[in-house]
Design a protein around this motif. Structure first.
Motif, PDB file in Angstrom:
ATOM      1  N   GLY A   1       0.940  -1.174  -0.019  1.00 14.64           N
ATOM      2  CA  GLY A   1       0.085  -0.086   0.043  1.00 14.64           C
ATOM      3  C   GLY A   1       0.770   1.177  -0.107  1.00 14.64           C
ATOM      4  N   SER A   2      -0.044   2.231   0.115  1.00 13.38           N
ATOM      5  CA  SER A   2       0.847   3.710   0.282  1.00 13.38           C
ATOM      6  C   SER A   2       0.499   4.632   1.264  1.00 13.38           C
ATOM      7  CB  SER A   2       0.421   4.387  -1.286  1.00 13.38           C
ATOM      8  OG  SER A   2       0.912   3.587  -2.528  1.00 13.38           O
TER       9      SER A   2
ATOM     10  N   TYR B   1      18.073   9.576  -0.872  1.00 15.27           N
ATOM     11  CA  TYR B   1      17.461   8.561  -0.158  1.00 15.27           C
ATOM     12  C   TYR B   1      18.023   7.477   0.345  1.00 15.27           C
ATOM     13  CZ  TYR B   1      13.402  10.885  -2.770  1.00 15.27           C
ATOM     14  OH  TYR B   1      12.426  11.588  -3.030  1.00 15.27           O
ATOM     15  N   ALA B   2      17.715   6.849   1.510  1.00 15.67           N
ATOM     16  CA  ALA B   2      18.582   5.502   1.995  1.00 15.67           C
ATOM     17  C   ALA B   2      18.284   4.493   0.914  1.00 15.67           C
ATOM     18  CB  ALA B   2      17.945   5.269   3.300  1.00 15.67           C
ATOM     19  N   ASP B   3      19.145   3.467   0.725  1.00 14.43           N
ATOM     20  CA  ASP B   3      18.992   2.510  -0.365  1.00 14.43           C
ATOM     21  C   ASP B   3      17.702   1.748   0.015  1.00 14.43           C
ATOM     22  OD1 ASP B   3      22.538   1.732  -0.415  1.00 14.43           O
ATOM     23  OD2 ASP B   3      21.316   3.381  -1.537  1.00 14.43           O
ATOM     24  N   SER B   4      17.352   1.527   1.042  1.00 12.75           N
ATOM     25  CA  SER B   4      16.211   0.755   1.461  1.00 12.75           C
ATOM     26  C   SER B   4      14.888   1.463   0.996  1.00 12.75           C
ATOM     27  CB  SER B   4      16.015   0.341   2.971  1.00 12.75           C
ATOM     28  OG  SER B   4      16.051   1.812   3.707  1.00 12.75           O
ATOM     29  N   VAL B   5      14.878   2.621   0.860  1.00 15.20           N
ATOM     30  CA  VAL B   5      13.347   3.158   0.161  1.00 15.20           C
ATOM     31  C   VAL B   5      13.724   3.969  -1.082  1.00 15.20           C
ATOM     32  CG1 VAL B   5      12.994   3.821   2.811  1.00 15.20           C
ATOM     33  CG2 VAL B   5      13.988   5.789   1.279  1.00 15.20           C
ATOM     34  N   ASN B   6      14.846   3.997  -1.597  1.00 25.71           N
ATOM     35  CA  ASN B   6      15.125   4.587  -2.897  1.00 25.71           C
ATOM     36  C   ASN B   6      14.378   3.831  -4.063  1.00 25.71           C
ATOM     37  OD1 ASN B   6      16.165   6.430  -4.627  1.00 25.71           O
ATOM     38  ND2 ASN B   6      17.852   5.197  -5.001  1.00 25.71           N
ATOM     39  N   GLY B   7      13.366   4.724  -4.829  1.00 26.45           N
ATOM     40  CA  GLY B   7      12.533   4.204  -5.798  1.00 26.45           C
ATOM     41  C   GLY B   7      11.309   4.064  -5.301  1.00 26.45           C
ATOM     42  N   ARG B   8      10.902   3.933  -3.959  1.00 31.66           N
ATOM     43  CA  ARG B   8       9.673   3.753  -3.263  1.00 31.66           C
ATOM     44  C   ARG B   8       9.223   4.840  -2.557  1.00 31.66           C
ATOM     45  NH1 ARG B   8       8.951   0.306   0.645  1.00 31.66           N
ATOM     46  NH2 ARG B   8      11.215   0.338   1.468  1.00 31.66           N
ATOM     47  N   PHE B   9      10.055   5.666  -2.195  1.00 29.54           N
ATOM     48  CA  PHE B   9       9.533   6.981  -1.353  1.00 29.54           C
ATOM     49  C   PHE B   9      10.136   8.053  -2.100  1.00 29.54           C
ATOM     50  CE2 PHE B   9       9.689   4.955   3.410  1.00 29.54           C
ATOM     51  CZ  PHE B   9       8.891   3.915   2.842  1.00 29.54           C
ATOM     52  N   THR B  10       9.134   9.333  -1.971  1.00 25.83           N
ATOM     53  CA  THR B  10       9.758  10.398  -2.491  1.00 25.83           C
ATOM     54  C   THR B  10       9.414  11.571  -1.355  1.00 25.83           C
ATOM     55  OG1 THR B  10       8.775   9.865  -4.829  1.00 25.83           O
ATOM     56  CG2 THR B  10       9.072  11.988  -4.185  1.00 25.83           C
ATOM     57  N   ILE B  11      10.526  12.362  -1.162  1.00 29.39           N
ATOM     58  CA  ILE B  11      10.661  13.539  -0.326  1.00 29.39           C
ATOM     59  C   ILE B  11      10.230  14.924  -1.192  1.00 29.39           C
ATOM     60  CG2 ILE B  11      13.060  14.018  -0.355  1.00 29.39           C
ATOM     61  CD1 ILE B  11      12.767  14.820   2.506  1.00 29.39           C
ATOM     62  N   SER B  12       9.272  15.840  -0.690  1.00 31.34           N
ATOM     63  CA  SER B  12       9.096  16.980  -1.405  1.00 31.34           C
ATOM     64  C   SER B  12       8.984  18.153  -0.187  1.00 31.34           C
ATOM     65  CB  SER B  12       7.810  16.881  -2.425  1.00 31.34           C
ATOM     66  OG  SER B  12       6.869  16.404  -1.646  1.00 31.34           O
ATOM     67  N   ARG B  13       8.928  19.057  -0.730  1.00 29.33           N
ATOM     68  CA  ARG B  13       8.546  20.362   0.081  1.00 29.33           C
ATOM     69  C   ARG B  13       8.093  21.631  -0.681  1.00 29.33           C
ATOM     70  NH1 ARG B  13      14.111  22.206   2.644  1.00 29.33           N
ATOM     71  NH2 ARG B  13      12.750  24.035   3.599  1.00 29.33           N
TER      72      ARG B  13
ATOM     73  N   ARG C   1       5.175  26.045   3.903  1.00 27.61           N
ATOM     74  CA  ARG C   1       5.991  25.304   5.165  1.00 27.61           C
ATOM     75  C   ARG C   1       5.936  24.096   5.464  1.00 27.61           C
ATOM     76  NH1 ARG C   1       8.150  29.917   7.915  1.00 27.61           N
ATOM     77  NH2 ARG C   1       8.349  28.631   9.776  1.00 27.61           N
ATOM     78  N   MET C   2       5.852  23.378   4.505  1.00 23.97           N
ATOM     79  CA  MET C   2       5.297  22.008   4.535  1.00 23.97           C
ATOM     80  C   MET C   2       6.499  21.061   3.823  1.00 23.97           C
ATOM     81  SD  MET C   2       2.427  21.403   6.159  1.00 23.97           S
ATOM     82  CE  MET C   2       1.980  19.765   5.516  1.00 23.97           C
ATOM     83  N   VAL C   3       6.617  19.654   4.451  1.00 21.58           N
ATOM     84  CA  VAL C   3       7.603  18.772   3.737  1.00 21.58           C
ATOM     85  C   VAL C   3       6.691  17.427   3.905  1.00 21.58           C
ATOM     86  CG1 VAL C   3       8.928  18.124   5.606  1.00 21.58           C
ATOM     87  CG2 VAL C   3       9.781  17.682   3.661  1.00 21.58           C
ATOM     88  N   TRP C   4       6.844  16.729   2.787  1.00 21.56           N
ATOM     89  CA  TRP C   4       5.743  15.400   2.861  1.00 21.56           C
ATOM     90  C   TRP C   4       6.984  14.245   2.614  1.00 21.56           C
ATOM     91  CZ3 TRP C   4       4.730  19.951   0.060  1.00 21.56           C
ATOM     92  CH2 TRP C   4       3.474  20.308   0.451  1.00 21.56           C
ATOM     93  N   LEU C   5       6.497  12.967   2.880  1.00 24.81           N
ATOM     94  CA  LEU C   5       7.182  11.879   2.403  1.00 24.81           C
ATOM     95  C   LEU C   5       6.096  10.899   1.794  1.00 24.81           C
ATOM     96  CD1 LEU C   5       9.911  10.279   2.418  1.00 24.81           C
ATOM     97  CD2 LEU C   5       9.011   9.211   4.432  1.00 24.81           C
ATOM     98  N   GLN C   6       6.131  10.743   0.519  1.00 23.35           N
ATOM     99  CA  GLN C   6       5.194   9.918  -0.051  1.00 23.35           C
ATOM    100  C   GLN C   6       5.872   8.304  -0.043  1.00 23.35           C
ATOM    101  OE1 GLN C   6       5.123  12.643  -3.735  1.00 23.35           O
ATOM    102  NE2 GLN C   6       3.005  11.714  -3.589  1.00 23.35           N
ATOM    103  N   MET C   7       5.199   7.458   0.335  1.00 26.62           N
ATOM    104  CA  MET C   7       5.655   6.275   0.535  1.00 26.62           C
ATOM    105  C   MET C   7       4.737   5.058  -0.439  1.00 26.62           C
ATOM    106  SD  MET C   7       6.399   6.040   4.548  1.00 26.62           S
ATOM    107  CE  MET C   7       4.790   6.395   5.048  1.00 26.62           C
ATOM    108  N   ARG C   8       5.078   4.473  -1.134  1.00 26.55           N
ATOM    109  CA  ARG C   8       4.272   3.389  -1.751  1.00 26.55           C
ATOM    110  C   ARG C   8       5.175   1.893  -1.990  1.00 26.55           C
ATOM    111  NH1 ARG C   8       6.492   2.113  -6.669  1.00 26.55           N
ATOM    112  NH2 ARG C   8       8.221   3.468  -7.570  1.00 26.55           N
ATOM    113  N   ALA C   9       4.469   1.145  -2.315  1.00 23.73           N
ATOM    114  CA  ALA C   9       5.157  -0.175  -2.217  1.00 23.73           C
ATOM    115  C   ALA C   9       5.415  -0.711  -0.795  1.00 23.73           C
ATOM    116  CB  ALA C   9       6.153  -0.597  -3.305  1.00 23.73           C
ATOM    117  N   LEU C  10       4.741  -0.163   0.261  1.00 27.29           N
ATOM    118  CA  LEU C  10       5.320  -0.509   1.652  1.00 27.29           C
ATOM    119  C   LEU C  10       5.473  -1.839   1.991  1.00 27.29           C
ATOM    120  CD1 LEU C  10       3.197   2.450   3.128  1.00 27.29           C
ATOM    121  CD2 LEU C  10       5.583   2.096   3.407  1.00 27.29           C
ATOM    122  N   LYS C  11       6.512  -2.061   2.668  1.00 28.16           N
ATOM    123  CA  LYS C  11       6.661  -3.358   3.197  1.00 28.16           C
ATOM    124  C   LYS C  11       6.955  -3.643   4.642  1.00 28.16           C
ATOM    125  CE  LYS C  11      10.131  -3.382  -0.412  1.00 28.16           C
ATOM    126  NZ  LYS C  11      11.668  -3.879  -0.633  1.00 28.16           N
TER     127      LYS C  11
END
Length: 122
Positions: free
Chosen positions: A15-16, A59-71, A76-86
């Motif tokens: 999931g995401s 990104y950390a290797d463990s999340v690279n390609g699955r997580f996206t950081i943005s701001r 005044r916001m920062v987000w972490l989009q997470m997909r293909a969660l394990k």
């Protein structure tokens, strides 16, 4: 300085989820921001970082390609989009501010939010 993380919850494997961090009390656009996580019984670890402008991300290797950081400096916001969660992504997630800028080193971060729990489980 206040950093308020939110958006955690229970999600099924595959999931995401998107985490948010609202910042106040400092010149948000002048600093690098990062996300870290602390799995149950483990040390806090680096997840992702973004420069003050948002132009560079790492990104950390463990999340690279699955997580996206943005701001968004205007919001005044920062987000972490997470997909293909394990299941191994289960942790308390923290947003943090670094006066040193763009860094994956935990000790370079000066202020931390309170954390938001992400549980990946069926």
């Amino acid at each position: 300085v206040q950093l308020q993380a939110s958006g955690g919850g229970l999600v099924q494997p595959g999931g995401s989820l998107t985490l948010s961090c609202a910042a106040s009390g400092f010149a948000f656009g002048d600093y690098g921001m990062g996300w870290f996580r602390q799995p149950p019984g483990k040390e806090r670890e680096f997840v992702a970082t973004v420069t003050w402008s948002g132009s560079s991300k790492y990104y950390a290797d463990s999340v690279n390609g699955r997580f996206t950081i943005s701001r968004d400096n205007a919001k005044r916001m920062v987000w972490l989009q997470m997909r293909a969660l394990k299941a191994e992504d289960t942790a308390v997630y923290y947003c943090a501010l670094s006066r040193a800028g763009f860094t994956a080193t935990r000790g370079d971060y000066d202020y931390w939010g309170q954390g938001t729990l992400v549980t990946v489980s069926s």
